[in-house]
Design a protein around this motif. Structure first.
Motif, PDB file in Angstrom:
ATOM      1  N   PHE A   1       0.846  -1.305   0.069  1.00  0.00           N
ATOM      2  CA  PHE A   1       0.080   0.168  -0.029  1.00  0.00           C
ATOM      3  C   PHE A   1       0.834   1.250  -0.103  1.00  0.00           C
ATOM      4  CE2 PHE A   1      -1.940   3.290   2.737  1.00  0.00           C
ATOM      5  CZ  PHE A   1      -3.099   3.640   1.952  1.00  0.00           C
TER       6      PHE A   1
ATOM      7  N   PRO B   1       0.654   5.014   0.920  1.00  0.00           N
ATOM      8  CA  PRO B   1      -0.087   6.162   1.587  1.00  0.00           C
ATOM      9  C   PRO B   1      -0.374   7.276   0.913  1.00  0.00           C
ATOM     10  CG  PRO B   1       1.860   5.547   2.861  1.00  0.00           C
ATOM     11  CD  PRO B   1       2.003   4.588   1.651  1.00  0.00           C
TER      12      PRO B   1
ATOM     13  N   PRO C   1      -2.333  11.065   9.389  1.00  0.00           N
ATOM     14  CA  PRO C   1      -3.056  10.163  10.135  1.00  0.00           C
ATOM     15  C   PRO C   1      -4.325  10.800  10.666  1.00  0.00           C
ATOM     16  CG  PRO C   1      -0.795   9.552  10.702  1.00  0.00           C
ATOM     17  CD  PRO C   1      -0.837  10.898  10.043  1.00  0.00           C
ATOM     18  N   GLY C   2      -5.489   9.967  10.684  1.00  0.00           N
ATOM     19  CA  GLY C   2      -6.548  10.666  11.476  1.00  0.00           C
ATOM     20  C   GLY C   2      -7.289  11.362  10.214  1.00  0.00           C
TER      21      GLY C   2
ATOM     22  N   TYR D   1      -7.820  10.693   7.179  1.00  0.00           N
ATOM     23  CA  TYR D   1      -8.443   9.680   5.874  1.00  0.00           C
ATOM     24  C   TYR D   1      -9.933   9.588   5.746  1.00  0.00           C
ATOM     25  CZ  TYR D   1      -3.632   7.612   5.407  1.00  0.00           C
ATOM     26  OH  TYR D   1      -2.375   7.390   4.752  1.00  0.00           O
ATOM     27  N   ARG D   2     -10.515  10.129   4.820  1.00  0.00           N
ATOM     28  CA  ARG D   2     -11.957  10.093   4.378  1.00  0.00           C
ATOM     29  C   ARG D   2     -12.195   9.176   3.363  1.00  0.00           C
ATOM     30  NH1 ARG D   2     -11.056  11.719   8.602  1.00  0.00           N
ATOM     31  NH2 ARG D   2     -11.743  13.776   9.464  1.00  0.00           N
ATOM     32  N   MET D   3     -12.969   8.223   3.629  1.00  0.00           N
ATOM     33  CA  MET D   3     -13.422   7.184   2.354  1.00  0.00           C
ATOM     34  C   MET D   3     -14.852   6.984   2.861  1.00  0.00           C
ATOM     35  SD  MET D   3     -10.323   4.653   2.666  1.00  0.00           S
ATOM     36  CE  MET D   3      -9.710   4.916   4.089  1.00  0.00           C
ATOM     37  N   GLN D   4     -15.683   6.656   1.568  1.00  0.00           N
ATOM     38  CA  GLN D   4     -17.202   6.365   1.692  1.00  0.00           C
ATOM     39  C   GLN D   4     -17.167   4.930   1.902  1.00  0.00           C
ATOM     40  OE1 GLN D   4     -19.818   8.380   2.256  1.00  0.00           O
ATOM     41  NE2 GLN D   4     -18.229   9.871   2.376  1.00  0.00           N
ATOM     42  N   GLN D   5     -18.188   4.586   2.657  1.00  0.00           N
ATOM     43  CA  GLN D   5     -18.715   2.797   2.848  1.00  0.00           C
ATOM     44  C   GLN D   5     -18.454   2.267   1.389  1.00  0.00           C
ATOM     45  OE1 GLN D   5     -18.410   1.483   5.665  1.00  0.00           O
ATOM     46  NE2 GLN D   5     -18.606  -0.556   4.795  1.00  0.00           N
TER      47      GLN D   5
ATOM     48  N   VAL E   1     -14.804   1.617   0.105  1.00  0.00           N
ATOM     49  CA  VAL E   1     -14.072   0.696   0.865  1.00  0.00           C
ATOM     50  C   VAL E   1     -14.660  -0.495   0.664  1.00  0.00           C
ATOM     51  CG1 VAL E   1     -13.231   2.360   2.405  1.00  0.00           C
ATOM     52  CG2 VAL E   1     -15.140   0.996   3.090  1.00  0.00           C
TER      53      VAL E   1
ATOM     54  N   GLN F   1     -12.674  -4.528   0.669  1.00  0.00           N
ATOM     55  CA  GLN F   1     -13.000  -5.347   2.158  1.00  0.00           C
ATOM     56  C   GLN F   1     -13.340  -6.628   1.705  1.00  0.00           C
ATOM     57  OE1 GLN F   1     -15.987  -2.931   4.118  1.00  0.00           O
ATOM     58  NE2 GLN F   1     -14.488  -2.086   5.561  1.00  0.00           N
TER      59      GLN F   1
ATOM     60  N   GLU G   1      -7.478  -5.577  -4.719  1.00  0.00           N
ATOM     61  CA  GLU G   1      -7.814  -4.732  -3.402  1.00  0.00           C
ATOM     62  C   GLU G   1      -7.102  -3.411  -3.485  1.00  0.00           C
ATOM     63  OE1 GLU G   1      -5.954  -6.655  -0.022  1.00  0.00           O
ATOM     64  OE2 GLU G   1      -5.650  -4.350   0.670  1.00  0.00           O
TER      65      GLU G   1
ATOM     66  N   HIS H   1      -8.493   0.360  -3.556  1.00  0.00           N
ATOM     67  CA  HIS H   1      -8.329   1.326  -2.383  1.00  0.00           C
ATOM     68  C   HIS H   1      -8.577   2.672  -2.791  1.00  0.00           C
ATOM     69  CE1 HIS H   1      -6.810   3.055   1.173  1.00  0.00           C
ATOM     70  NE2 HIS H   1      -6.587   1.972   1.783  1.00  0.00           N
ATOM     71  N   PRO H   2      -9.455   3.414  -2.040  1.00  0.00           N
ATOM     72  CA  PRO H   2      -9.880   4.886  -2.495  1.00  0.00           C
ATOM     73  C   PRO H   2      -8.523   5.704  -2.391  1.00  0.00           C
ATOM     74  CG  PRO H   2     -11.380   4.164  -1.020  1.00  0.00           C
ATOM     75  CD  PRO H   2     -10.499   2.996  -1.061  1.00  0.00           C
TER      76      PRO H   2
END
Lengths: 636, 337
Positions: B117, B119, B125-126, B128-132, B135, B139, B178, B182-183
């Motif tokens: 991965f 980054p 860190p903290g 990261y914004r992603m929509q369900q 992901v 997943q 995957e 990954h967004p």
């Protein structure tokens, strides 16, 4: 006799490749230390994968009122105030950072609507707090850490030409002994499972992250690796264990079919409407509400049922009492002959919810029972009973550095193998965050420790010879007992005499029986050769299981009260004077010694996070007077 | 007390072995792994078998039961008839260590070769914004428990040892997919890399991997096909197509990823063509020279004791395995001409 021993040199050796071990190894490698990870199984198979619920961290993504102080309070309450306060404090403060860090390693948690990490409710947590990925959070955690290690290895490959130059995983390798130079850690000795060849890791710092002890019990949710290796290695190296009397029994493990005996049935089954019934079809939990909880729980089935839709105007059903109460109730029903055919009770959700709702809300439970038991939970009840789940006790450590207490230096411990963090009872969700927070700390401080060392400790040849001899003994002995029989006997002693409900007479008997077992384990023999021989491996694990079981039995006999994961039928209530006591086990020769040690005292600003009525249930009168004085001073 | 049932279990090691007959008690509700455990406890304590969680969550107890790759803990005895003899053998694609335990290090090698991965730059860190919904696609693949049944069943490497070097296998195709989905992954060429360096071209989507997956991951439909499709999009360039028609394949070595593909260090040609090269191969990939590992002072370690591994450093570099793959050699065996 000469035996070939492969030798390796490392700065930090991490024993255990679960969440805590991998996190410690990452930190030690980031600190520039040459790091080895020893894994008893293949890389990535650790027991951490069994964690379902999530990792507790007060990020406040779902409820912004959540913060570390609320999490701290919940943790102390859950542990019945026996926790090491500093560990609980560090854990609550650092957990969010550790979770966010995982995202930079590639973890994919479930999300909230605004794209942040979603958090779920769980028993004992005031606000929704558990970061999760469906119900496979543990797997996500292990995979993420595993892949981070691979990515560090790729960096090292680019720089040095070798994946293994700075961090290397030794899969299917078991450590049987720690070797010391005086009081200092000098190395770890063990064998490769594949070949049976011996290996010596010379290293000035060792991090123990070996997990728990559940394999000493017949019914357990733990895997074969959970034989208390780290606990026993620490003891033999001169470290101490605390809180060993506290074991968490999960009330609802599967009891049928036999192949899955012990595997967890998540608490959400009850949270979503499942009820417990005995063989007479009666919801027996209404008979088991203790006085202290009477006010908070429903008295009739009708009221309990209304709670699911209207929690503000009704009290919750008694199926949702704390884990220890439910486990005790099930135990009693079975003992009085109202159990299910397989020796549990019935957990029924099929008559309570429509099939499609069950499948939607409890997908993995539906899947688990269908695939493993051939039971359709939308049509028939499950059979469940208590299962040994987690040991709160473990290596006594310094809260800030994770360094083991006792006489040994250079030994660190993190995760389930360490003690103190969870007090007498662990909250669900706190173990995954525990292993990240203290795994990181252990790795970091192990690295710092090696920097401060003037010279590298040396392994003495005589110690090495003894370790080889001990390891080979079961193979060379003829006519001894089969290790599998001994393990079954040990499990019977622990399950029957040092189980969920404990009594003085039985505990005394358990010590006698354990002493007999010690004789027999001393003469165990394993058939076959050294190559991948599970009988031999078990024979070597037995001695660890035995010494740890002795600690549990001794401490359980000593503690004359009931608190969290320790229930004495002859002392059924909690006693404030026992809250001030930690029972500390050490090894003198091969004898387990037990002593009382005072519990570290909470700092004023931390104790003031609680209100007086709550504290009065736990503290002695003198402690309360002290608290009042503090409050008065603060008011001035 | 359960009934006695007949079992055949493969016993042996890398030097050979055979099926041994056992009669063992089987109780209601048990799985094959329980029976293996009973054999260990009562008849043959040194029977080697991997296992951990016993709940289908760790992927350790992979074995072949009546010839089908399965998890021992998820195969209920009730699926066999009472008089049926159950045959248990080790995974066929990997070298046997002992009894049911195989050397699965191939998979861990491939895991290391799959780029990690990346980054996103500048996102702390903290933050990261992603929509369900975004992901969830990745997943599905992160459910993988690494039982390696898909790797074992894949016909590209099952009984084809020679393909192992160039072929990463379904487990690592879903890893690539995957990361591709990954967004926030910052690496852009996952698909091209999977095609050029992981041997995804060998896969002819027979879906055997999907069939054996105990986690029911749609390996072929949701990972491999989307990865292939988009690579094909980019590779479908008329000039390349014309080139393929005009030239013989061996004259076109490497043309497969020529068009529109970012250059990849060490990118391999599709190895299936190796068989066709007899004699000199002017396009062969020559491994880059490697320096031996040196310590801080820039010197070679004096002895094994100070080196980071047992045994001396190889003059050919540590990731070289022998025998060397044929496409790296200019040698024609006389019998083949």
């Amino acid at each position: 006799m000469t035996t070939r021993i492969e030798r390796h040199h490392y700065d930090v050796v991490v024993i255990g490749a679960g969440g805590a071990g991998l996190r410690a190894a990452i930190e030690s490698r980031l600190a520039g230390k040459k790091t080895a990870i020893i894994s008893k199984s293949l890389f990535g198979k650790a027991h951490t994968v069994m964690a379902e619920g999530g990792a507790a961290a007060a990020m406040g993504n779902v409820n912004s009122r959540d913060n570390w102080m609320v999490h701290y309070r919940d943790t102390m309450r859950g542990g019945k105030f026996l926790n090491n306060f500093r560990m609980a404090e560090l854990h609550a403060k650092e957990a969010p950072d550790r979770i966010w860090e995982l995202e930079t390693y590639g973890a994919l948690f479930d999300r909230t609507k605004d794209g942040k990490i979603s958090q779920r409710n769980f028993g004992g947590h005031e606000y929704p707090r558990l970061a999760h990925v469906g119900d496979r959070t543990g797997l996500e955690l292990i995979r993420t850490l595993q892949q981070k290690i691979v990515s560090l290895q790729q960096e090292d490959k680019a720089e040095t030409g070798s994946y293994d130059s700075r961090i290397r995983v030794f899969a299917e390798t078991t450590i049987t002994e720690l070797l010391l130079d005086g009081d200092r850690v000098a190395g770890a000795f063990g064998y490769y499972r594949e070949t049976g060849e011996f290996v010596l890791f010379e290293a000035p710092a060792i991090v123990l992250a070996t997990g728990g002890v559940g394999r000493s019990y017949k019914v357990t949710s733990n895997s074969w690796e959970y034989t208390g290796d780290g606990h026993a290695l620490a003891l033999r190296a001169g470290a101490t264990l605390i809180n060993m009397e506290f074991l968490q029994f999960h009330p609802t493990g599967m009891v049928w079919p036999p192949s899955v005996k012990g595997i967890l049935v998540t608490e959400s089954v009850r949270g979503d409407g499942g009820v417990l019934k005995n063989s007479e079809g009666k919801r027996f939990m209404f008979n088991y509400v203790p006085d202290v909880f009477r006010k908070q729980y429903a008295e009739t089935e009708e009221e309990g049922d209304r709670w699911y839709t209207d929690p503000d105007n009704n009290r919750r059903p008694p199926e949702l009492l704390p884990r220890d109460e439910v486990a005790r109730a099930i135990n009693n029903e079975v003992k009085e002959g109202r159990g299910s055919p397989a020796g549990g009770v019935f957990l029924d959700v099929s008559s309570r919810l429509p099939a499609e709702v069950i499948i939607k809300k409890l997908p993995s439970m539906h899947h688990q029972f269908k695939e493993l038991a051939g039971v359709d939970i939308t049509k028939e009840p499950m059979e469940v009973g208590p299962t040994c789940h987690y040991v709160m006790g473990g290596v006594e450590v310094d809260p800030d550095t994770a360094a083991a207490a006792g006489t040994v230096q250079g030994l660190f411990a993190a995760g389930e193998v360490s003690g103190g963090m969870h007090g007498s009872n662990r909250l669900g969700g706190n173990s995954l965050s525990d292993l990240l927070v203290f795994g990181k700390r252990a790795g970091e401080h192990a690295a710092t420790y090696t920097d401060a060392l003037p010279t590298r400790p040396r392994v003495a040849q005589s110690d090495l010879d003894t370790a080889v001899e001990t390891a080979l003994a079961p193979l060379q002995r003829d006519g001894g007992e089969n290790p599998y029989t001994l393990q079954q006997d040990l499990q019977a002693v622990m399950g029957d005499l040092v189980g969920i409900i404990r009594r003085k007479g039985e505990l005394e008997e358990s010590l006698v029986r354990l002493a007999e077992l010690r004789e027999r384990v001393g003469k165990v023999s394993a058939a076959g050769g050294r190559r991948y021989n599970p009988g031999w491996h078990l024979a070597l694990d037995l001695r660890n299981m035995l010494v740890v079981s002795e600690c549990t039995a001794k401490a359980a006999l000593e503690r004359e009260e009931s608190r969290g994961g320790h229930t004495r039928e002859d002392f059924p209530s909690m006693r404030p004077e026992w809250r001030q006591v930690n029972l500390v086990c050490s090894l003198d020769g091969d004898k387990v010694q037990l002593e009382h040690k005072p519990l570290p005292k909470m700092r004023p600003e931390l104790i003031q996070l609680f209100d007086r009525t709550e504290l009065s249930k736990y503290l002695t009168d003198e402690e309360l007077a002290e608290f009042d004085a503090l409050a008065e001073e603060a008011a001035k | 007390m359960g009934a006695k049932r007949r079992f055949k279990v493969w016993r042996g090691d890398e030097t050979g072995g055979d099926l041994k007959d056992y009669e063992v008690e089987v109780n209601e509700g048990e799985v094959v792994l329980d029976v293996i455990h009973r054999l260990q406890a009562t008849q043959t304590p040194d029977l080697a078998c991997r296992w951990n969680c016993k709940a289908g969550k760790c992927g350790s107890c992979s074995m072949e039961i009546n010839g089908t790759p399965r998890l021992g803990c998820m195969t209920r005895m009730s699926t066999f008839t009472e008089d049926e003899t159950v045959t248990v053998t080790p995974l066929r694609t990997f070298p046997v260590i002992r009894d049911l335990v195989t050397d699965v290090s191939f998979n861990y090698e491939k895991a290391r070769q799959t780029p990690a991965f990346a980054p996103p730059v500048g996102v702390p860190p903290g933050q990261y914004r992603m929509q369900q919904v975004d992901v969830e696609r990745s997943q599905e693949f992160r459910k993988c428990i690494e039982c390696f049944l898909c790797q074992n069943t894949c016909h590209v490497v099952r009984d084809h040892e020679e393909n192992k070097r160039a072929f990463a296998g379904p487990r690592y195709f879903i890893r690539a997919a995957e990361l591709d989905m990954h967004p926030l992954d910052a690496k852009e060429d996952r698909k091209e890399y999977a095609q050029a360096s992981m041997g995804m071209g060998y896969c002819n989507i027979t879906k055997c991997c999907t069939e054996v997956c105990p986690e029911h991951i749609k390996i072929t439909d949701n990972a491999i096909i989307p990865m292939k499709e988009r690579v094909v999009d980019r590779r479908y360039d008329p000039l390349v197509w014309l080139g393929r028609k005009i030239f013989r394949r061996d004259q076109l070595d490497g043309a497969g990823q020529a068009a529109g593909t970012p250059s990849l260090v060490g990118a391999r040609t599709e190895g299936s063509e190796v068989e066709q090269h007899h004699g000199l191969n002017w396009h062969r990939e020559i491994p880059p020279p490697q320096a031996a590992p040196v310590d801080e002072t820039g010197r070679l370690p004096i002895s094994e004791i100070t080196a980071d591994r047992a045994g001396g450093p190889s003059p050919f570099g540590d990731d070289q395995t022998f025998p060397l793959p044929p496409e790296g050699l200019n040698y024609a065996h006389p019998e083949r001409d």
